[in-house]
Design a protein around this motif. Structure first.
Motif, PDB file in Angstrom:
ATOM      1  N   THR A   1       1.058  -1.412   0.171  1.00  0.00           N
ATOM      2  CA  THR A   1       0.413  -0.292  -0.119  1.00  0.00           C
ATOM      3  C   THR A   1       1.126   1.304  -0.156  1.00  0.00           C
ATOM      4  O   THR A   1       0.279   2.261  -0.325  1.00  0.00           O
ATOM      5  CB  THR A   1      -1.119   0.031   1.041  1.00  0.00           C
TER       6      THR A   1
ATOM      7  N   ASP B   1       0.303   3.553  -3.239  1.00  0.00           N
ATOM      8  CA  ASP B   1      -0.681   4.286  -3.257  1.00  0.00           C
ATOM      9  C   ASP B   1      -0.535   5.605  -2.532  1.00  0.00           C
ATOM     10  O   ASP B   1      -0.913   6.679  -2.769  1.00  0.00           O
ATOM     11  CB  ASP B   1      -1.758   3.213  -2.577  1.00  0.00           C
TER      12      ASP B   1
ATOM     13  N   ARG C   1       5.236   1.501   6.539  1.00  0.00           N
ATOM     14  CA  ARG C   1       5.233   0.363   5.395  1.00  0.00           C
ATOM     15  C   ARG C   1       6.318  -0.583   5.431  1.00  0.00           C
ATOM     16  O   ARG C   1       6.466  -1.184   5.210  1.00  0.00           O
ATOM     17  CB  ARG C   1       4.697   1.771   4.677  1.00  0.00           C
TER      18      ARG C   1
END
Length: 197
Positions: A14, A17, A97
């Protein structure tokens, strides 16, 4: 207490994005706080600038009163502050992340991600002001200008949007893409990419 090896973080897909939305928000916010040169003093409006025109929803910014030198300097310091926070937040995205423990090597953008980490330390854990008497500040400036040459004579740490901020973002994006590709290839038995400690 026994030494424990640092656990490697698992990269999150992710991130791509999140980084795309992050860049959009950054460019649009900077379109409201573009650098204003001295020749703008006395003006009451300014346009976001060519760099921002493709994405910004603003055609111009209206000031309460004609621009003075004091307000111009304050306005420009807001843009610099946004750039510094861009670096802090970019690092936070990579870290949260799963792309920084450890910083991977043998992928595009490794040196820039390490530089981003150093810049994050500078801006997040101090005043953010450059001090030429400090060796670590001089080294950080040297490394920054080596990776992102900026034309002209720049004081302190350059955070120019088109010479430093966006290229830094793009190299970090390449790093994320390569780490994700390496993770995928490790899963199918391809040779693993070396990890940095």
């Amino acid at each position: 207490m026994a030494y424990q090896a640092q656990k490697q973080s698992k990269p999150d897909h992710t991130a791509l994005d999140v980084l795309q939305e992050f860049k959009r928000m950054f460019v649009n916010s900077r379109s409201l706080s573009v650098y204003l040169p001295e020749k703008c003093n006395g003006e009451s409006t300014f346009a976001p600038g060519e760099f921002y025109r493709a994405t910004t929803p603003y055609s111009y910014v209206q000031l309460k009163a004609p621009l003075t030198e004091k307000v111009r300097q304050e306005h420009n310091s807001i843009g610099a502050w946004i750039n510094e926070n861009f670096l802090i937040r970019l690092w936070a995205i990579l870290e949260s992340r799963g792309f920084t423990k450890p910083i991977r090597t043998n992928v595009r953008g490794t040196a820039e991600v390490q530089l981003l980490k150093d810049l994050r330390q500078h801006f997040a854990h101090g005043t953010g002001l450059y001090n030429d008497r400090k060796l670590e500040h001089r080294n950080l400036r040297r490394d920054l200008l080596k990776s992102f040459p900026v034309p002209g004579d720049i004081d302190g740490l350059p955070t120019n949007i088109d010479y430093v901020m966006v290229p830094m973002y793009e190299r970090c994006l390449e790093y994320v893409q390569d780490v994700l590709a390496a993770e995928a290839s490790e899963g199918d038995g391809s040779p693993a990419i070396m990890k940095a400690g």
